[in-house]
Design a protein around this motif. Structure first.
Motif, short mmCIF file in Angstrom:
data_model
loop_
_atom_site.label_atom_id
_atom_site.label_comp_id
_atom_site.label_asym_id
_atom_site.label_seq_id
_atom_site.Cartn_x
_atom_site.Cartn_y
_atom_site.Cartn_z
N GLU A 16 0.84 -1.21 0.00
CA GLU A 16 0.00 0.00 0.00
C GLU A 16 0.87 1.26 0.00
OE1 GLU A 16 -3.13 -0.27 -0.42
OE2 GLU A 16 -3.84 -2.13 0.53
N ASP A 43 2.84 -6.50 5.79
CA ASP A 43 3.28 -7.73 5.13
C ASP A 43 3.66 -7.45 3.68
OD1 ASP A 43 2.64 -9.08 7.44
OD2 ASP A 43 0.80 -9.97 6.68
N ASP A 99 -6.22 1.87 2.68
CA ASP A 99 -6.47 2.42 1.35
C ASP A 99 -7.51 3.54 1.33
OD1 ASP A 99 -8.71 0.99 1.93
OD2 ASP A 99 -8.36 -0.58 0.45
N GLN A 101 -10.53 3.50 2.13
CA GLN A 101 -11.93 3.09 1.93
C GLN A 101 -12.69 3.26 3.24
OE1 GLN A 101 -11.12 -0.82 -0.30
NE2 GLN A 101 -12.70 0.17 -1.54
N ARG A 140 -18.45 -8.22 -5.52
CA ARG A 140 -17.99 -8.19 -4.15
C ARG A 140 -19.14 -7.87 -3.20
NH1 ARG A 140 -13.05 -7.14 -2.06
NH2 ARG A 140 -14.15 -7.29 -0.10
N MET A 166 -18.87 -8.48 8.57
CA MET A 166 -17.73 -8.63 7.66
C MET A 166 -16.87 -7.37 7.64
SD MET A 166 -18.10 -11.56 6.52
CE MET A 166 -19.12 -12.19 7.82
N LYS A 218 -6.86 -6.90 -2.14
CA LYS A 218 -6.23 -8.20 -1.95
C LYS A 218 -7.27 -9.30 -1.70
CE LYS A 218 -2.79 -5.34 -1.71
NZ LYS A 218 -3.02 -3.89 -1.77
N1 GDD Z 1 -0.64 -7.12 6.97
C1 GDD Z 1 -1.46 -7.54 5.99
N2 GDD Z 1 -1.35 -8.83 5.53
N3 GDD Z 1 -2.36 -6.68 5.48
C2 GDD Z 1 -3.17 -7.13 4.49
C3 GDD Z 1 -3.11 -8.43 3.97
C4 GDD Z 1 -2.13 -9.32 4.51
O1 GDD Z 1 -2.00 -10.48 4.12
N4 GDD Z 1 -4.06 -8.53 3.00
C5 GDD Z 1 -4.67 -7.33 2.92
N5 GDD Z 1 -4.13 -6.47 3.82
C6 GDD Z 1 -4.50 -5.07 4.09
C7 GDD Z 1 -4.58 -4.20 2.86
O2 GDD Z 1 -3.32 -3.63 2.55
C8 GDD Z 1 -5.59 -3.14 3.31
O3 GDD Z 1 -4.99 -2.13 4.08
C9 GDD Z 1 -6.53 -3.94 4.19
O4 GDD Z 1 -5.79 -5.07 4.65
C10 GDD Z 1 -7.79 -4.40 3.47
O5 GDD Z 1 -7.44 -5.10 2.28
P1 GDD Z 1 -8.18 -4.79 0.90
O6 GDD Z 1 -7.56 -5.64 -0.13
O7 GDD Z 1 -8.24 -3.33 0.64
O8 GDD Z 1 -9.63 -5.38 1.22
P2 GDD Z 1 -11.03 -4.90 0.66
O9 GDD Z 1 -11.10 -3.42 0.46
O10 GDD Z 1 -11.34 -5.73 -0.52
O11 GDD Z 1 -12.02 -5.28 1.87
C11 GDD Z 1 -11.88 -4.61 3.13
O12 GDD Z 1 -12.97 -3.88 3.55
C12 GDD Z 1 -14.16 -4.62 3.78
C13 GDD Z 1 -15.22 -3.70 4.33
O13 GDD Z 1 -14.84 -3.15 5.58
C14 GDD Z 1 -11.55 -5.64 4.20
O14 GDD Z 1 -11.23 -4.96 5.40
C15 GDD Z 1 -12.72 -6.56 4.41
O15 GDD Z 1 -12.42 -7.45 5.49
C16 GDD Z 1 -13.93 -5.74 4.76
O16 GDD Z 1 -15.08 -6.55 4.71
#
Ligand code: GDD
Ligand code: MN
Length: 369
Positions: A16, A43, A99, A101, A140, A166, A218
Motif C-alpha cells: 500500500e 506484510d 487504502d 476506503q 464483491r 464482515m 487483496k
Molecule cells: N498485513 C497484511 N497482511 N495486510 C493485508 C493483507 C495481509 O496479508 N491482505 C490485505 N491487507 C491489508 C490491505 O493492505 C488493506 O490495508 C486492508 O488489509 C484491506 O485489504 P483490501 O484488499 O483493501 O480489502 P477490501 O477493500 O477488498 O475489503 C476490506 O474492507 C471490507 C469492508 O470493511 C476488508 O477490510 C474486508 O475485510 C472488509 O469486509
C-alpha cells in the motif's frame, strides 16, 4: 507513560505504498486532540515500510511500523491485526484499512460512541442508517452480503445488533479482547473477535465505504475459501476435518462423473443426456460409499443404511438442481464470470449438503438419559 495513550489505530498493510502518506495526513487532524498512535502491521514486498518510516519522522502522531518478514506472515490480514492488538498501548484500538476506503473522520465517531455508551466494541457499518457499500463492485457486494447472511445464520445470538459482521473497520476496548483465544485466518477478523471474546456491550456507527485511494484489493477466491473454513471452525471445530474429507470426496465424485460421461458417450455410443443421467447417479453412489467409509465410519447413526442412501440421493439431486438458480443469479444479476460463479455455486452446495449430512442423514440417535 505507555498507559496514558487513549487510542491505537492498527492498520494492516500489504503493498500500500501509495496510500500510507495520505492516510496518516488525514488521520492527523482527526486525532490531534487525543493521545494516539498509529501502528502499521505490514506484510508488504513493495516500499510500504519505507513510506511508513518516513511518516514516523514527520507526522504529528506517533507512527510505528511492525514489518513481518515473509516467513512471519501467519494468518494473513487477520494475523496482522492480532499482532497489532498485541503491540497496541492505547486503551482503545481501532482497526482500519490503509487504502482510505474506511474514512478517517469516522475513527473519532467510533471513539465517541464507545466512550459515551461505555461499549466494548463499536463496528463501523455499511448496512445501517445511511451507511453504504458504494466502493465495492457488484460481485464483491453480493459476496459480502451473502457471507454476512451466512454468518448471521450460524451465530444468531453473537451477531445480534451487528449489521456488518464482515467489516474490517471497528474499535475495541483492548482489555476486553482475549488475545490468546484468537486463531486468525485471513480477512474476517471481526467475526473471530466477536465469537471468541465476550463483549458486554456492542454498538455500531454507519459509514460510507469509499473508493480505493490507490493500488488494488487483496480480496481473492482464496480468501473466500478461508472464510468458509473459518465459519465451520468457529461454529463447530470438531467438524472441520469431516468437512475437508467431505469436500475431497465431492471432488473425486466430479472426476468419476466426467470420466464416466466421456466413456459412455464415446465408447458405448450412448446419447450424452442418457449418459449424463447414468454418470451422475453413479457419482452419487460413489460419494455415498466414500462418505460412509471415510467421514462417518465410526458413527452410530439413527437411520439405517438404506434410509441414509435414499436421503443422500435425494439431497444430492436437489442440491444439484439448486446450483442452477444460484448460477443464474450470480451471472445474470451480479455479472460474475460464469466459471467463477460455478465455483461459488459448487462451494455453496457442498456446504449445504454437508450440513444436511451432519444434522440429518448421518444424525446420531437421540441420547437416552
Ligand atoms: N498485513 C497484511 N497482511 N495486510 C493485508 C493483507 C495481509 O496479508 N491482505 C490485505 N491487507 C491489508 C490491505 O493492505 C488493506 O490495508 C486492508 O488489509 C484491506 O485489504 P483490501 O484488499 O483493501 O480489502 P477490501 O477493500 O477488498 O475489503 C476490506 O474492507 C471490507 C469492508 O470493511 C476488508 O477490510 C474486508 O475485510 C472488509 O469486509
Ligand atoms: Mn480496500
Amino acid at each position: 507513560m505507555d498507559e496514558t495513550l487513549s487510542l491505537s489505530v492498527v492498520v494492516p498493510t500489504r503493498n500500500e505504498a501509495e496510500s500510507v502518506d495520505a492516510l496518516v495526513s488525514s488521520l492527523e487532524p482527526e486525532l490531534a486532540a487525543r493521545a494516539a498512535e498509529v501502528i502499521f502491521v505490514d506484510d508488504s514486498d513493495d516500499e510500504t515500510p519505507d513510506r511508513v518510516a518516513e511518516c514516523s519522522l514527520t507526522a504529528a502522531l506517533t507512527v510505528r511500523l511492525l514489518h513481518r518478514r515473509p516467513e512471519e506472515r501467519a494468518g494473513g490480514l487477520g494475523g496482522a491485526v492480532v499482532e497489532g492488538l498485541r503491540q497496541a498501548r492505547g486503551s482503545w484500538v481501532c482497526v482500519m484499512d490503509a487504502d482510505l476506503q474506511h474514512p478517517p473522520a469516522t475513527v473519532a465517531r467510533l471513539l465517541e460512541a464507545a466512550e459515551a455508551k461505555d461499549l466494548d466494541l463499536v463496528v463501523a457499518t455499511r448496512f445501517r442508517d445511511g451507511g453504504s457499500d458504494g466502493g465495492l463492485g457488484a460481485l464483491r457486494r453480493a459476496v459480502s452480503r451473502g457471507s454476512a447472511a451466512a454468518a448471521r445464520l450460524l451465530f444468531p445470538r453473537r451477531l445480534r445488533g451487528v449489521s456488518d459482521p464482515m467489516s474490517g473497520f471497528f474499535l475495541v476496548r483492548r482489555s476486553a479482547v482475549e488475545l490468546q483465544r484468537l486463531r486468525p485466518n485471513g480477512f474476517k477478523i471481526l467475526l473471530e473477535l466477536i465469537v471468541r471474546s465476550s463483549f458486554r456491550a456492542v454498538g455500531e456507527v454507519p459509514y460510507a465505504f469509499a473508493e480505493r485511494h490507490a493500488g488494488e484489493s487483496k480480496a481473492s477466491l482464496r480468501e473466500g475459501a478461508r472464510f468458509l473454513v473459518q465459519l465451520v471452525r468457529l461454529r463447530k471445530p470438531e467438524a472441520t476435518g469431516r468437512l475437508a474429507r467431505f469436500a475431497v470426496i465431492g471432488l473425486s465424485g466430479l472426476v468419476v462423473n466426467e470420466a464416466l460421461l466421456a466413456l459412455l458417450t464415446e465408447r458405448a455410443r450412448l446419447y450424452y443426456l442418457a449418459a449424463a443421467v447414468i454418470s451422475t447417479q453413479t457419482a452419487i453412489l460413489w460419494n455415498f460409499a466414500l462418505t460412509e467409509r471415510w467421514v462417518y465410519a465410526r458413527r452410530n447413526c439413527q437411520f439405517d443404511l438404506k434410509g441414509r442412501l435414499v436421503a443422500f440421493c435425494l439431497v444430492c439431486t436437489t442440491a444439484q438442481l439448486l446450483t442452477i438458480p444460484i448460477l443464474y443469479l450470480l451471472v445474470d444479476s451480479v455479472g460474475a464470470p460464469y466459471l467463477v460463479a460455478n465455483l461459488f455455486a459448487i462451494a455453496a452446495s457442498t456446504l449445504v449438503r454437508f450440513s444436511i449430512a451432519e444434522r440429518l442423514i448421518w444424525k446420531r440417535p437421540p441420547s437416552v438419559t
